[in-house]
Design an enzyme around this catalytic site. Structure first.
Site, PDB file in Angstrom:
ATOM      1  N   LYS A  30       0.858  -1.193   0.000  1.00 18.69           N
ATOM      2  CA  LYS A  30       0.000   0.000   0.000  1.00 18.69           C
ATOM      3  C   LYS A  30       0.892   1.240   0.000  1.00 18.69           C
ATOM      4  O   LYS A  30       1.788   1.358   0.839  1.00 18.69           O
ATOM      5  CB  LYS A  30      -0.899   0.014   1.231  1.00 18.69           C
ATOM      6  CG  LYS A  30      -1.806   1.243   1.282  1.00 18.69           C
ATOM      7  CD  LYS A  30      -2.827   1.138   2.401  1.00 18.69           C
ATOM      8  CE  LYS A  30      -2.343   1.713   3.704  1.00 18.69           C
ATOM      9  NZ  LYS A  30      -2.355   3.168   3.760  1.00 18.69           N
ATOM     10  N   ASP A  57      -3.476   4.353  -1.936  1.00 17.75           N
ATOM     11  CA  ASP A  57      -4.488   4.809  -0.963  1.00 17.75           C
ATOM     12  C   ASP A  57      -4.457   6.336  -0.849  1.00 17.75           C
ATOM     13  O   ASP A  57      -3.952   6.880   0.122  1.00 17.75           O
ATOM     14  CB  ASP A  57      -4.197   4.133   0.381  1.00 17.75           C
ATOM     15  CG  ASP A  57      -5.263   4.428   1.420  1.00 17.75           C
ATOM     16  OD1 ASP A  57      -6.390   4.819   1.039  1.00 17.75           O
ATOM     17  OD2 ASP A  57      -4.972   4.264   2.622  1.00 17.75           O
ATOM     18  N   LYS A  59      -7.372   8.221  -1.254  1.00 18.29           N
ATOM     19  CA  LYS A  59      -8.692   8.645  -0.746  1.00 18.29           C
ATOM     20  C   LYS A  59      -9.230   9.860  -1.485  1.00 18.29           C
ATOM     21  O   LYS A  59      -9.486  10.908  -0.897  1.00 18.29           O
ATOM     22  CB  LYS A  59      -8.625   8.925   0.758  1.00 18.29           C
ATOM     23  CG  LYS A  59      -8.172   7.729   1.597  1.00 18.29           C
ATOM     24  CD  LYS A  59      -8.202   8.052   3.091  1.00 18.29           C
ATOM     25  CE  LYS A  59      -7.899   6.864   3.969  1.00 18.29           C
ATOM     26  NZ  LYS A  59      -6.521   6.343   3.874  1.00 18.29           N
ATOM     27  N   ASP A  62     -13.452  14.543  -4.785  1.00 18.30           N
ATOM     28  CA  ASP A  62     -13.419  15.761  -5.603  1.00 18.30           C
ATOM     29  C   ASP A  62     -14.606  15.678  -6.552  1.00 18.30           C
ATOM     30  O   ASP A  62     -15.427  14.750  -6.451  1.00 18.30           O
ATOM     31  CB  ASP A  62     -12.067  15.816  -6.355  1.00 18.30           C
ATOM     32  CG  ASP A  62     -11.628  17.238  -6.674  1.00 18.30           C
ATOM     33  OD1 ASP A  62     -12.509  18.069  -7.016  1.00 18.30           O
ATOM     34  OD2 ASP A  62     -10.419  17.522  -6.600  1.00 18.30           O
ATOM     35  N   ILE A  63     -14.701  16.613  -7.499  1.00 12.58           N
ATOM     36  CA  ILE A  63     -15.814  16.542  -8.451  1.00 12.58           C
ATOM     37  C   ILE A  63     -15.622  15.310  -9.340  1.00 12.58           C
ATOM     38  O   ILE A  63     -14.494  14.825  -9.517  1.00 12.58           O
ATOM     39  CB  ILE A  63     -15.930  17.836  -9.288  1.00 12.58           C
ATOM     40  CG1 ILE A  63     -14.642  18.098 -10.069  1.00 12.58           C
ATOM     41  CG2 ILE A  63     -16.302  19.022  -8.403  1.00 12.58           C
ATOM     42  CD1 ILE A  63     -14.768  19.237 -11.081  1.00 12.58           C
ATOM     43  N   PRO A  64     -16.733  14.769  -9.880  1.00 11.76           N
ATOM     44  CA  PRO A  64     -16.651  13.495 -10.608  1.00 11.76           C
ATOM     45  C   PRO A  64     -15.596  13.468 -11.712  1.00 11.76           C
ATOM     46  O   PRO A  64     -14.846  12.502 -11.842  1.00 11.76           O
ATOM     47  CB  PRO A  64     -18.061  13.326 -11.175  1.00 11.76           C
ATOM     48  CG  PRO A  64     -18.943  14.040 -10.189  1.00 11.76           C
ATOM     49  CD  PRO A  64     -18.137  15.227  -9.727  1.00 11.76           C
ATOM     50  N   ASN A  65     -15.500  14.554 -12.491  1.00 13.02           N
ATOM     51  CA  ASN A  65     -14.564  14.564 -13.618  1.00 13.02           C
ATOM     52  C   ASN A  65     -13.112  14.424 -13.148  1.00 13.02           C
ATOM     53  O   ASN A  65     -12.318  13.686 -13.738  1.00 13.02           O
ATOM     54  CB  ASN A  65     -14.743  15.878 -14.398  1.00 13.02           C
ATOM     55  CG  ASN A  65     -13.953  15.886 -15.669  1.00 13.02           C
ATOM     56  OD1 ASN A  65     -14.082  14.985 -16.496  1.00 13.02           O
ATOM     57  ND2 ASN A  65     -13.101  16.892 -15.818  1.00 13.02           N
ATOM     58  N   THR A 113     -11.658   6.452  10.645  1.00 13.78           N
ATOM     59  CA  THR A 113     -11.570   5.928  12.017  1.00 13.78           C
ATOM     60  C   THR A 113     -11.115   7.002  13.014  1.00 13.78           C
ATOM     61  O   THR A 113     -11.194   6.793  14.215  1.00 13.78           O
ATOM     62  CB  THR A 113     -10.630   4.708  12.096  1.00 13.78           C
ATOM     63  OG1 THR A 113      -9.467   5.003  11.346  1.00 13.78           O
ATOM     64  CG2 THR A 113     -11.279   3.475  11.549  1.00 13.78           C
ATOM     65  N   ARG A 176      -2.897  -6.798  13.994  1.00 12.02           N
ATOM     66  CA  ARG A 176      -1.785  -7.010  14.932  1.00 12.02           C
ATOM     67  C   ARG A 176      -1.672  -8.498  15.255  1.00 12.02           C
ATOM     68  O   ARG A 176      -2.685  -9.202  15.302  1.00 12.02           O
ATOM     69  CB  ARG A 176      -2.051  -6.254  16.251  1.00 12.02           C
ATOM     70  CG  ARG A 176      -2.105  -4.728  16.110  1.00 12.02           C
ATOM     71  CD  ARG A 176      -0.719  -4.161  15.817  1.00 12.02           C
ATOM     72  NE  ARG A 176      -0.698  -2.721  15.670  1.00 12.02           N
ATOM     73  CZ  ARG A 176      -0.826  -2.067  14.513  1.00 12.02           C
ATOM     74  NH1 ARG A 176      -1.026  -2.729  13.394  1.00 12.02           N
ATOM     75  NH2 ARG A 176      -0.749  -0.753  14.470  1.00 12.02           N
ATOM     76  N   ARG A 206       3.220  -1.202  10.901  1.00 10.96           N
ATOM     77  CA  ARG A 206       4.271  -1.260  11.919  1.00 10.96           C
ATOM     78  C   ARG A 206       4.653  -2.658  12.407  1.00 10.96           C
ATOM     79  O   ARG A 206       5.831  -2.893  12.692  1.00 10.96           O
ATOM     80  CB  ARG A 206       3.894  -0.345  13.084  1.00 10.96           C
ATOM     81  CG  ARG A 206       4.082   1.125  12.711  1.00 10.96           C
ATOM     82  CD  ARG A 206       3.348   2.061  13.617  1.00 10.96           C
ATOM     83  NE  ARG A 206       1.891   1.967  13.446  1.00 10.96           N
ATOM     84  CZ  ARG A 206       1.024   2.751  14.060  1.00 10.96           C
ATOM     85  NH1 ARG A 206       1.453   3.683  14.895  1.00 10.96           N
ATOM     86  NH2 ARG A 206      -0.271   2.617  13.846  1.00 10.96           N
TER      87      ARG A 206
HETATM   88  O1  C5P Z   1       1.127   0.567  11.231  1.00 10.68           O
HETATM   89  P1  C5P Z   1      -0.298   0.127  11.083  1.00 10.68           P
HETATM   90  O2  C5P Z   1      -0.443  -1.368  10.903  1.00 10.68           O
HETATM   91  O3  C5P Z   1      -1.226   0.685  12.118  1.00 10.68           O
HETATM   92  O4  C5P Z   1      -0.725   0.766   9.668  1.00 10.68           O
HETATM   93  C1  C5P Z   1      -2.029   0.731   9.168  1.00 10.68           C
HETATM   94  C2  C5P Z   1      -2.105   1.387   7.820  1.00 10.68           C
HETATM   95  O5  C5P Z   1      -3.476   1.435   7.434  1.00 10.68           O
HETATM   96  C3  C5P Z   1      -1.585   2.822   7.773  1.00 10.68           C
HETATM   97  O6  C5P Z   1      -1.028   3.057   6.464  1.00 10.68           O
HETATM   98  C4  C5P Z   1      -2.837   3.646   7.953  1.00 10.68           C
HETATM   99  O7  C5P Z   1      -2.743   4.921   7.356  1.00 10.68           O
HETATM  100  C5  C5P Z   1      -3.869   2.787   7.210  1.00 10.68           C
HETATM  101  N1  C5P Z   1      -5.263   2.985   7.644  1.00 10.68           N
HETATM  102  C6  C5P Z   1      -5.675   2.840   8.959  1.00 10.68           C
HETATM  103  N2  C5P Z   1      -6.988   3.040   9.292  1.00 10.68           N
HETATM  104  C7  C5P Z   1      -7.872   3.360   8.355  1.00 10.68           C
HETATM  105  C8  C5P Z   1      -7.485   3.485   7.025  1.00 10.68           C
HETATM  106  C9  C5P Z   1      -6.145   3.289   6.700  1.00 10.68           C
HETATM  107  O8  C5P Z   1      -4.872   2.512   9.822  1.00 10.68           O
HETATM  108  N3  C5P Z   1      -9.150   3.518   8.689  1.00 10.68           N
END
Ligand code: C5P
Length: 230
Positions: A30, A57, A59, A62-65, A113, A176, A206
């Site tokens: 990603k 990623d 995200k 913006d406008i559709p075009n 989140t 994790r 991480r």
């Molecule tokens: O280091 P970690 O495992 O927490 O990384 C999670 C990745 O997922 C990061 O790149 C973070 O920006 C992305 N992410 C997230 N929560 C979201 C959307 C994307 O942690 N809701």
């Protein structure tokens, strides 16, 4: 079984490629807005050139075009998966899905989140918001507009899985191992838990990037994601 996607949250492309040299089993990476702003298209080409599938990623909202143009550009670069905000609206999502064609899987980002119910209510001018219901509502809107799936937390993956077509992709960050620190993630799950709940892709940063032995950490995550019942 779910795919493991390594979030390349590293300061540079050089460091990213150096780490990837040590992870021959990895299939998905990603790239987010920090690394993309710094390194741009050449890094995407380098990753795709190594046979990796790239989740871009950025995200878009913006406008559709403009969003359709960005999606076309990502598709031309060989990106496999990318994100748009579902609050960009129906026309934006339909245009983006059309620009993606069959080669690029577009995902909807629903409620970030970083929001709680109060901050989301303030941002959208609503007083009573049940975030889980809002995520499911937006997820339905995304897939009916032609998006391939959504990004959601491990808390929502079960309800969203039940609400969407079986073919929908569910991409879950905050993964994790039992022994990993959650860091700043509030809603975390193991790879096995998320895969059992219906995730198709697990985003991990991480736990691999900061591991003393990244290849070993990745191997453990891949095993869990492949055999979520064991
Ligand atoms: O280091 P970690 O495992 O927490 O990384 C999670 C990745 O997922 C990061 O790149 C973070 O920006 C992305 N992410 C997230 N929560 C979201 C959307 C994307 O942690 N809701």
């Amino acid at each position: 079984m779910a795919e493991v996607v390594l979030a390349l949250d590293l300061p540079s492309g050089t460091e990213s490629l150096r780490l990837l040299d040590r992870l021959p089993d990895l299939r998905w990476v990603k790239v987010g807005s920090v690394l993309m702003t710094r390194e741009g298209a050449p890094l995407i080409c380098a990753l795709a050139g190594r046979g990796l599938r790239v989740f871009l990623d950025l995200k878009w909202h913006d406008i559709p075009n403009t969003v359709a143009g960005a999606v076309s550009a990502a598709r031309e670069l060989g990106v496999s998966m990318a994100t748009v905000h579902t609050l960009g609206g129906r026309t934006m999502m339909e245009g983006a899905a059309a620009a993606a064609g069959g080669e690029l899987a577009l995902l909807g980002v629903t409620v970030l989140t970083s929001h709680d119910a109060a901050s989301y209510g303030r941002a959208t001018g609503r007083t009573e918001v049940l975030l889980a219901e809002e995520v499911v509502r937006q997820a339905r809107e995304a897939t009916s507009a032609g998006l391939a799936g959504i990004v959601c937390s491990s808390d929502e993956v079960g309800p969203v899985r039940r609400a969407l077509p079986r073919t929908a992709l569910l991409v879950v960050p905050g993964i994790r191992r039992e022994t990993d620190a959650p860091g700043d993630q509030v809603r975390v799950a193991t790879a096995a838990e998320a895969a059992r709940a219906g995730a198709t892709h697990l985003v991990v940063g991480r736990p691999v990037l900061h591991a003393p032995d990244p290849a070993h950490a990745l191997h453990q995550l891949l095993e869990e994601a492949r055999c979520p019942t064991s």
